[in-house]
Design a protein around this motif. Structure first.
Motif, PDB file in Angstrom:
ATOM      1  N   LEU A 161     -11.797  10.933  11.472  1.00  0.00           N
ATOM      2  CA  LEU A 161     -10.888  11.865  10.814  1.00  0.00           C
ATOM      3  C   LEU A 161      -9.439  11.446  11.042  1.00  0.00           C
ATOM      4  O   LEU A 161      -8.622  11.420  10.108  1.00  0.00           O
ATOM      5  N   ALA A 162      -9.110  11.074  12.279  1.00  0.00           N
ATOM      6  CA  ALA A 162      -7.730  10.703  12.606  1.00  0.00           C
ATOM      7  C   ALA A 162      -7.318   9.399  11.932  1.00  0.00           C
ATOM      8  O   ALA A 162      -6.232   9.305  11.339  1.00  0.00           O
ATOM      9  N   THR A 163      -8.170   8.375  12.007  1.00  0.00           N
ATOM     10  CA  THR A 163      -7.785   7.081  11.424  1.00  0.00           C
ATOM     11  C   THR A 163      -7.717   7.149   9.903  1.00  0.00           C
ATOM     12  O   THR A 163      -6.863   6.502   9.289  1.00  0.00           O
ATOM     13  N   SER A 164      -8.594   7.939   9.284  1.00  0.00           N
ATOM     14  CA  SER A 164      -8.550   8.047   7.818  1.00  0.00           C
ATOM     15  C   SER A 164      -7.296   8.757   7.353  1.00  0.00           C
ATOM     16  O   SER A 164      -6.708   8.403   6.328  1.00  0.00           O
ATOM     17  N   ARG A 165      -6.853   9.775   8.113  1.00  0.00           N
ATOM     18  CA  ARG A 165      -5.603  10.461   7.746  1.00  0.00           C
ATOM     19  C   ARG A 165      -4.417   9.527   7.924  1.00  0.00           C
ATOM     20  O   ARG A 165      -3.509   9.494   7.082  1.00  0.00           O
ATOM     21  N   TRP A 166      -4.424   8.741   9.006  1.00  0.00           N
ATOM     22  CA  TRP A 166      -3.325   7.796   9.210  1.00  0.00           C
ATOM     23  C   TRP A 166      -3.340   6.702   8.154  1.00  0.00           C
ATOM     24  O   TRP A 166      -2.282   6.188   7.770  1.00  0.00           O
ATOM     25  N   ALA A 167      -4.513   6.362   7.655  1.00  0.00           N
ATOM     26  CA  ALA A 167      -4.585   5.358   6.588  1.00  0.00           C
ATOM     27  C   ALA A 167      -3.817   5.836   5.362  1.00  0.00           C
ATOM     28  O   ALA A 167      -3.035   5.084   4.766  1.00  0.00           O
ATOM     29  N   VAL A 168      -4.024   7.096   4.979  1.00  0.00           N
ATOM     30  CA  VAL A 168      -3.303   7.647   3.831  1.00  0.00           C
ATOM     31  C   VAL A 168      -1.807   7.722   4.129  1.00  0.00           C
ATOM     32  O   VAL A 168      -0.969   7.397   3.271  1.00  0.00           O
ATOM     33  N   ARG A 169      -1.465   8.132   5.341  1.00  0.00           N
ATOM     34  CA  ARG A 169      -0.049   8.214   5.710  1.00  0.00           C
ATOM     35  C   ARG A 169       0.646   6.857   5.637  1.00  0.00           C
ATOM     36  O   ARG A 169       1.862   6.780   5.449  1.00  0.00           O
ATOM     37  N   CYS A 170      -0.112   5.791   5.798  1.00  0.00           N
ATOM     38  CA  CYS A 170       0.453   4.435   5.807  1.00  0.00           C
ATOM     39  C   CYS A 170       0.531   3.811   4.421  1.00  0.00           C
ATOM     40  O   CYS A 170       0.999   2.665   4.286  1.00  0.00           O
ATOM     41  N   TYR A 171       0.084   4.509   3.389  1.00  0.00           N
ATOM     42  CA  TYR A 171       0.135   3.947   2.031  1.00  0.00           C
ATOM     43  C   TYR A 171       1.524   3.434   1.662  1.00  0.00           C
ATOM     44  O   TYR A 171       1.663   2.281   1.236  1.00  0.00           O
ATOM     45  N   PRO A 172       2.583   4.258   1.769  1.00  0.00           N
ATOM     46  CA  PRO A 172       3.903   3.747   1.383  1.00  0.00           C
ATOM     47  C   PRO A 172       4.355   2.566   2.242  1.00  0.00           C
ATOM     48  O   PRO A 172       4.994   1.637   1.736  1.00  0.00           O
ATOM     49  N   LEU A 173       4.023   2.593   3.537  1.00  0.00           N
ATOM     50  CA  LEU A 173       4.392   1.480   4.411  1.00  0.00           C
ATOM     51  C   LEU A 173       3.724   0.190   3.956  1.00  0.00           C
ATOM     52  O   LEU A 173       4.354  -0.876   3.921  1.00  0.00           O
ATOM     53  N   VAL A 174       2.448   0.275   3.586  1.00  0.00           N
ATOM     54  CA  VAL A 174       1.753  -0.907   3.071  1.00  0.00           C
ATOM     55  C   VAL A 174       2.433  -1.411   1.796  1.00  0.00           C
ATOM     56  O   VAL A 174       2.627  -2.618   1.607  1.00  0.00           O
ATOM     57  N   GLY A 175       2.809  -0.495   0.921  1.00  0.00           N
ATOM     58  CA  GLY A 175       3.516  -0.890  -0.290  1.00  0.00           C
ATOM     59  C   GLY A 175       4.824  -1.597   0.025  1.00  0.00           C
ATOM     60  O   GLY A 175       5.170  -2.611  -0.603  1.00  0.00           O
ATOM     61  N   MET A 176       5.552  -1.091   1.009  1.00  0.00           N
ATOM     62  CA  MET A 176       6.809  -1.725   1.395  1.00  0.00           C
ATOM     63  C   MET A 176       6.575  -3.128   1.955  1.00  0.00           C
ATOM     64  O   MET A 176       7.347  -4.051   1.686  1.00  0.00           O
ATOM     65  N   LEU A 177       5.510  -3.290   2.730  1.00  0.00           N
ATOM     66  CA  LEU A 177       5.185  -4.616   3.258  1.00  0.00           C
ATOM     67  C   LEU A 177       4.853  -5.589   2.130  1.00  0.00           C
ATOM     68  O   LEU A 177       5.289  -6.754   2.152  1.00  0.00           O
ATOM     69  N   LEU A 178       4.086  -5.124   1.142  1.00  0.00           N
ATOM     70  CA  LEU A 178       3.772  -5.980  -0.007  1.00  0.00           C
ATOM     71  C   LEU A 178       5.043  -6.331  -0.784  1.00  0.00           C
ATOM     72  O   LEU A 178       5.221  -7.472  -1.220  1.00  0.00           O
ATOM     73  N   GLY A 179       5.904  -5.347  -0.962  1.00  0.00           N
ATOM     74  CA  GLY A 179       7.169  -5.607  -1.645  1.00  0.00           C
ATOM     75  C   GLY A 179       8.021  -6.620  -0.897  1.00  0.00           C
ATOM     76  O   GLY A 179       8.677  -7.469  -1.507  1.00  0.00           O
ATOM     77  N   ALA A 180       7.996  -6.542   0.449  1.00  0.00           N
ATOM     78  CA  ALA A 180       8.753  -7.499   1.254  1.00  0.00           C
ATOM     79  C   ALA A 180       8.186  -8.909   1.100  1.00  0.00           C
ATOM     80  O   ALA A 180       8.947  -9.890   1.033  1.00  0.00           O
ATOM     81  N   LEU A 181       6.864  -9.023   1.034  1.00  0.00           N
ATOM     82  CA  LEU A 181       6.249 -10.339   0.816  1.00  0.00           C
ATOM     83  C   LEU A 181       6.656 -10.911  -0.534  1.00  0.00           C
ATOM     84  O   LEU A 181       6.961 -12.111  -0.651  1.00  0.00           O
ATOM     85  N   MET A 182       6.678 -10.070  -1.553  1.00  0.00           N
ATOM     86  CA  MET A 182       7.077 -10.543  -2.876  1.00  0.00           C
ATOM     87  C   MET A 182       8.546 -10.935  -2.905  1.00  0.00           C
ATOM     88  O   MET A 182       8.926 -11.937  -3.520  1.00  0.00           O
ATOM     89  N   ALA A 183       9.389 -10.146  -2.243  1.00  0.00           N
ATOM     90  CA  ALA A 183      10.814 -10.479  -2.190  1.00  0.00           C
ATOM     91  C   ALA A 183      11.025 -11.795  -1.449  1.00  0.00           C
ATOM     92  O   ALA A 183      11.858 -12.620  -1.850  1.00  0.00           O
TER      93      ALA A 183
END
Length: 251
Positions: free
Chosen positions: A28-50
């Motif tokens: 329950l805890a890790t799955s909730r944190w996974a959703v909370r990390c969605y924008p952070l993952v997007g930012m990391l992908l954006g940084a890789l592209m930049a």
């Protein structure tokens, strides 16, 4: 902090094709944190592209555009494009609700899905090219990809699942507004990376209200495909908004 760390790894495993050779516990805890990390993952992908854009800055604009677009698709494995295609087929069918749901679940690809895919990639490529021609910093991709995944979190928290099945529904049973707020914390970095990003946040809110109204009317709620399509739609909308906002300034 272990649940947060495992949640980040789960989000990376789910949202990207970046190899993460770690077996993460699904609780329950890790799955909730996974959703909370969605924008952070997007930012990391954006940084890789930049970073890729900076590394290959010497390429002609058309080739650099194609490289960035290819990397964009490769990093996500086409996951969200698949959702966009399923939603396009269902909406394009112009059939009753139950038939639309059946079409969305059908593994076969229809004509509306192909059309949606082609136009999505064409518009993304065209706007990336326009960014390069206008001299817009590719650091804005950090904001675009981060906010695009914030759209997914917002839908999971705010819009009920249409059916009591699937990953989206199971996640929703334990998500609340606190999770949405926590998911926004990494976006504070955008104050430094991309001053003026609040305009993009306002544009995202407009997109979410419009998209949410369309989805509730057409499907009576969300599922995983609809959430994935929101990421694709949000990214495309933000690419356009950033170009409209900054092209005259940089030009």
């Amino acid at each position: 902090m272990k649940p947060a760390f495992y949640g980040l790894l789960l989000a990376l495993q789910f949202l990207t094709r970046v190899p993460i050779p770690v077996a993460c516990p699904w609780t329950l805890a890790t799955s909730r944190w996974a959703v909370r990390c969605y924008p952070l993952v997007g930012m990391l992908l954006g940084a890789l592209m930049a970073a890729a854009g900076q590394l290959f800055a010497g390429l002609p604009a058309p080739l650099l555009t194609l490289l960035l677009l290819s990397l964009w698709v490769a990093l996500s494995g086409g996951l969200h494009l698949d959702g966009l295609m399923d939603v396009a087929d269902a909406l394009g069918s112009n059939t009753p609700l139950e038939k639309r749901w059946a079409i969305m679940k059908d593994p076969h690809v229809g004509s509306f899905a192909i059309i949606a895919l082609l136009f999505q990639l064409a518009w993304k490529g065209a706007l990336l090219w326009a960014w390069l021609e206008a001299g817009i910093s590719l650091l804005w991709l950090v904001a675009v990809l981060g906010l695009g995944r914030l759209a997914a979190v917002a839908l999971l928290v705010q819009v009920p699942a249409a059916r009591k099945e699937g990953l989206a529904w199971s996640w929703q049973q334990h998500l609340g507004h606190r999770d949405l707020l926590l998911s926004m914390l990494p976006l504070a970095l955008l104050w430094w990376l991309t001053p003026g990003w609040v305009l993009a946040l306002g544009a995202l809110l407009f997109f979410l209200l419009s998209y949410g109204a369309l989805i509730i009317r057409a499907f009576k709620g969300i599922n995983g495909d609809i959430v994935g399509a929101a990421i694709e739609g949000g990214e495309l909308w933000l690419l356009l908004v950033v170009w409209l906002s900054l092209s005259s300034v940089t030009g």
